[in-house]
Design an enzyme around this catalytic site. Structure first.
Site, PDB file in Angstrom:
ATOM      1  N   ASP A 170       0.862  -1.167   0.000  1.00  0.00           N
ATOM      2  CA  ASP A 170       0.000   0.000   0.000  1.00  0.00           C
ATOM      3  C   ASP A 170       0.903   1.222   0.000  1.00  0.00           C
ATOM      4  OD1 ASP A 170      -2.228   1.638   0.112  1.00  0.00           O
ATOM      5  OD2 ASP A 170      -3.211   0.457   1.664  1.00  0.00           O
ATOM      6  N   TRP A 171       0.342   2.370  -0.327  1.00  0.00           N
ATOM      7  CA  TRP A 171       1.158   3.562  -0.540  1.00  0.00           C
ATOM      8  C   TRP A 171       1.821   4.004   0.769  1.00  0.00           C
ATOM      9  CZ3 TRP A 171      -0.117   1.394  -4.528  1.00  0.00           C
ATOM     10  CH2 TRP A 171       0.010   1.918  -5.807  1.00  0.00           C
TER      11      TRP A 171
END
Length: 819
Positions: A224-225
């Protein structure tokens, strides 16, 4: 794979490493020397936003959110939606959609429940498989998320989800396993959180033991970012791609780790192989098209969104057949904060700039004409003060002191900004800049207005030169901007109707906690008082029917912030009760991302849960109210009477919302309907519930258990008949209970379902084929699934609480199944 092997042989270590992290926020780098194209990804899951910010950017089609699609219980429809989203992704020159979201509805207050399908793993898994097959059938990669244990949004980037292995295997991993084994997903996104003390992005049990070794996964795992936190541990555990770019922990650091022996060159090669495989699958490896994003407003997507939206709406109450409304003479009062505002999506990374938004008011005007309708807002339901709309000039400074001359000038259409990646034409460091926004505000009424401001960074707001809201001095972290922003700061200002008041907002970045984002939002509102409810009551008294549009919005149902309760915000309960007292034909249309308490339920004639149904919201709601379409939805999540009835209720805060960096899944398998049945607590509306405009009858099932002893297979056949006067659909649900289990199991668990559309008088045969895993439970100590000897009960019905028929099957021997 010959081409990939050849490329890997020709690549330098540095080139292989370059594929293992983003080049920028939404893409991986090309390797021109070897003719390897750039891979681009875009956020989903209810649309394809493209490469812009969460705010503004190129317009996109907004589809119903996850829980609305979950409520359809329609596998074929989810495949259609997946295929349509593939076209949307292509219009943004991307190759991979960051979707679907399949985390389980563990609690009723998770801010991201709207984005997920259901509290049940089998319903979630089947819908996810169809969505992925539709998407990947058009050559666009899916990235199923968030793997695993991401069922709340509190301390979401650091908290450790403490989940025992049996609960993981039987609940939370089921949709991911189906995505890998059945849909052959090309992408998996690791969760932000830790799982049992180890970050999901560097958890070898999750990423290698289970995902690759046991399930045979051959795709890409991306973070995920900003969700990866190390170099060697993530690479060795099985994380292929660190996102976003530019890299923080790979690049030169990973090359050095190989030189130092912390990561083997073979491991890097395998990670690069997985990335190249994705490039090849999506065609990105040979994609040389210029990067272009288009706002393709397709008629066929409009129609699909409208149909899917109606099919997900759940009719919860319909006393006296108040619905559908047509044919019906008389005046209609359209009341509530969501009547003239189109609540089409939740908040966070799923949001996008929709082509358009149709409000319920507009949908009813288009269907019935303006002359039959009267409107009254009645109350507000905003979490934040209403956004200041209008043109703002923005001056950017290459420092955090607003010092010197601006290095860039821009404009924006309101007082909201979300800055990520390349901003101000690249003239400032996105982590080290300041900005001054200047605009005006013309109030419609004179009075003491509330002024709200929050920011990921430092901000302060001036009106006519006076500091009114200060989010700079004393800034403290809160629940906005993915937990990178503070909670809203409120000031007050006396404003004059019709006068243009000058508004200046100053902003400066501050060190990020986890996510490197910057942003601000400012709003001004004039509170509604008792007179607004009185006006709504007057409108209801003068109408044949009162439609009350209440609920929440994307400010409440959002990534990065769990709900404090499941009460309707503000004075909405008071509004509904007052209108219902004035007009017995009161219909409530809810728009929420999950359950709400309904203290007024027995006072109203009708209730529809419409969720956040996408850009066609108002049209689809009008279709259902007027009978042009039926409310085709069934609840994918149980609605409790009150918050304290839900599965995560506990006196121990470590169970929920979490304590000292841990959230303990103490309830184990007893989530959703399993919990209500175990505790004997009756829900307000059970899982699988939903009324229809027609009537249906089930025949007694025929059960063929001739293969049950040999391979634990059972066939169940049943006939469904539409006995009503209207065409409609019903969802037949099959649950299995283990009567003699050696380990504690839920009384019954959904194992199969079918949604069937029938004309009046039509009958159709439904066949369910149950397999061995439908009867098995997981034994962690032995590391296998087990179907025990004994009796199992099959329950057939229309909800977890509405079982029409039950039948028993038995076996004399045990059957062990591999992981």
């Amino acid at each position: 794979m010959a081409r990939i092997d050849d490329l890997l042989d020709r690549m330098t270590l540095e080139e292989q490493v370059s594929l293992l992290s983003g080049e920028d926020f939404w893409s991986l780098p090309a390797i021109d020397r070897l003719g390897i194209g750039k891979l681009r990804v875009t956020d989903g899951p209810n649309g394809a936003r493209g490469g812009g910010s969460l705010i503004g950017g190129v317009k996109s089609a907004s589809f119903p959110v996850g829980i609305a699609l979950g409520a359809t219980w329609n596998v074929d429809l989810l495949e259609e939606v997946g295929a349509a989203l593939a076209e949307e992704v292509k219009s943004k020159s991307a190759h991979v959609l960051l979707a679907p979201t399949v985390n389980i509805h563990r609690s009723v207050t998770n801010g991201r429940n709207f984005e997920c399908y259901s509290e049940d793993p089998i319903l979630t898994a089947r819908l996810a498989v169809a969505y992925i097959e539709g998407l990947q059938g058009q050559g666009i990669g899916a990235t199923i998320k968030h793997y695993a244990g991401n069922e709340s949004e509190i301390e979401r980037t650091t908290i450790s989800s403490q989940i025992d292995e049996r609960t993981l295997r039987e609940l939370y991993l089921v949709p991911f396993e189906a995505a890998v084994k059945v849909a052959r997903t090309w992408g998996v996104m690791s969760a932000y959180n830790k799982l049992n003390g180890v970050y999901a992005s560097e958890n070898p049990w999750l990423l290698t033991t289970v995902l690759r070794n046991e399930w045979g996964y051959d795709g890409v795992v991306m973070s995920d970012w900003f969700g990866s936190h190390s170099t060697a541990p993530t690479v060795n555990a099985g994380l292929d791609i660190e996102m976003p770019g530019p890299t923080r922990d790979r690049g030169d650091k990973l090359v050095a780790a190989v030189r130092d022996g912390a990561v083997s060159a073979q491991t890097v090669r395998e990670r690069a192989r997985n990335v190249l495989h994705l490039l090849e699958r999506t065609g990105a490896i040979d994609d040389r098209r210029p990067f272009e994003e288009h706002a393709d407003d397709r008629a066929e997507h409009r129609a699909l969104i409208r149909r899917a939206a109606a099919e997900g709406m759940v009719l919860l109450r319909n006393e006296g057949g108040v619905l559908p409304l047509e044919p019906m003479p008389g005046r209609i009062a359209v009341i509530g904060p969501n009547a003239r505002t189109a609540q089409i999506m939740g908040g966070g990374s799923a949001q996008l700039n929709a082509h358009y938004r149709v409000s319920p008011w507009q949908g009813l005007v288009d269907a019935l004409g303006r002359e039959r309708l009267v409107y009254a807002p009645g109350a507000t339901n905003h979490r934040f003060e209403p956004l200041i709309e209008g043109t703002f000039s923005v001056a950017f400074f290459a420092n955090t002191e607003l010092a010197g001359e601006p290095v860039h000038h821009g404009t924006q259409t309101n007082a909201e900004a979300f800055w990520i990646g390349r901003i101000a034409d690249g003239k400032v460091d996105p982590l080290n800049f300041s900005a001054r926004l200047t605009g005006t505000y013309r109030p419609e009424e004179t009075g003491l207005h509330r002024v709200g401001l929050f920011s990921a960074g430092l901000a302060r707001l001036y009106i006519d030169g006076r500091l009114v809201a200060d989010s700079w001095a004393g800034w403290t972290p809160g629940r906005t901007f993915f937990e990178e922003g503070n909670d809203e700061v409120i000031g007050e200002a006396m404003l004059e109707a019709g006068r243009s008041h000058k508004v200046v907002i100053e902003f400066a970045t501050r060190p990020a906690r986890t996510l490197a984002v910057a942003g601000l939002r400012a709003g001004i509102g004039l509170p509604l008082g008792d007179e607004a409810i009185s006006e709504a009551v007057a409108a209801a008294l003068d109408a044949e029917t009162a439609l009350v549009f209440v609920g929440r919005n994307g400010e409440w149902d959002t990534e990065g912030s769990d709900l404090a309760s499941i009460d309707l915000p503000g004075r909405q309960n008071e509004l509904v009760a007052a209108v219902a007292a004035a007009n017995p034909r009161t219909v409530v249309v809810l728009q929420t991302g999950g359950p709400v308490e309904m203290p007024w339920l027995d006072k109203v004639a009708g209730v529809i849960e419409a969720w956040y149904p996408g850009q066609e919201a108002g049209n689809a709601i009008a279709d259902v109210l007027l009978g042009t379409a039926e409310p085709g939805g069934r609840l994918p999540q149980s609605f409790p009477v009150q918050w304290g009835d839900n599965p995560t209720r506990s006196q121990d805060p470590e169970v929920y919302p979490g304590l000292n960096g841990k959230v303990r899944y103490e309830e184990g398998l007893f989530v959703g309907y399993r919990h209500y049945e175990k505790t004997g607590i009756a829900p307000l509306f059970p899982f699988g519930f939903g009324l229809s405009y027609s009537r249906f009858a089930l025949s007694e099932p025929e059960v063929d258990a001739s293969g049950f002893e040999a391979d634990a297979s059972v066939r169940v056949s049943v006939w469904l008949t539409n006995t009503g006067e209207r065409a409609g659909s019903d969802v037949v649900q099959l649950y299995v209970g283990d009567d003699e289990a050696s380990l504690e199991r839920p009384a019954k668990e959904l194992k199969a379902f079918a949604k069937v559309a029938l004309e009046p008088g039509e009958t159709r045969r439904i066949v369910f084929d149950l397999k061995d895993r439908d009867f098995a439970f997981y034994r962690p100590e032995a590391r296998h699934w087990l179907v025990e000897a004994g009796t199992f009960t099959l329950h057939l019905g229309r909800s977890a609480a509405d079982i029409a028929f039950s039948a028993s099957v038995g076996r004399a021997t045990t059957l062990m199944l591999p992981v």
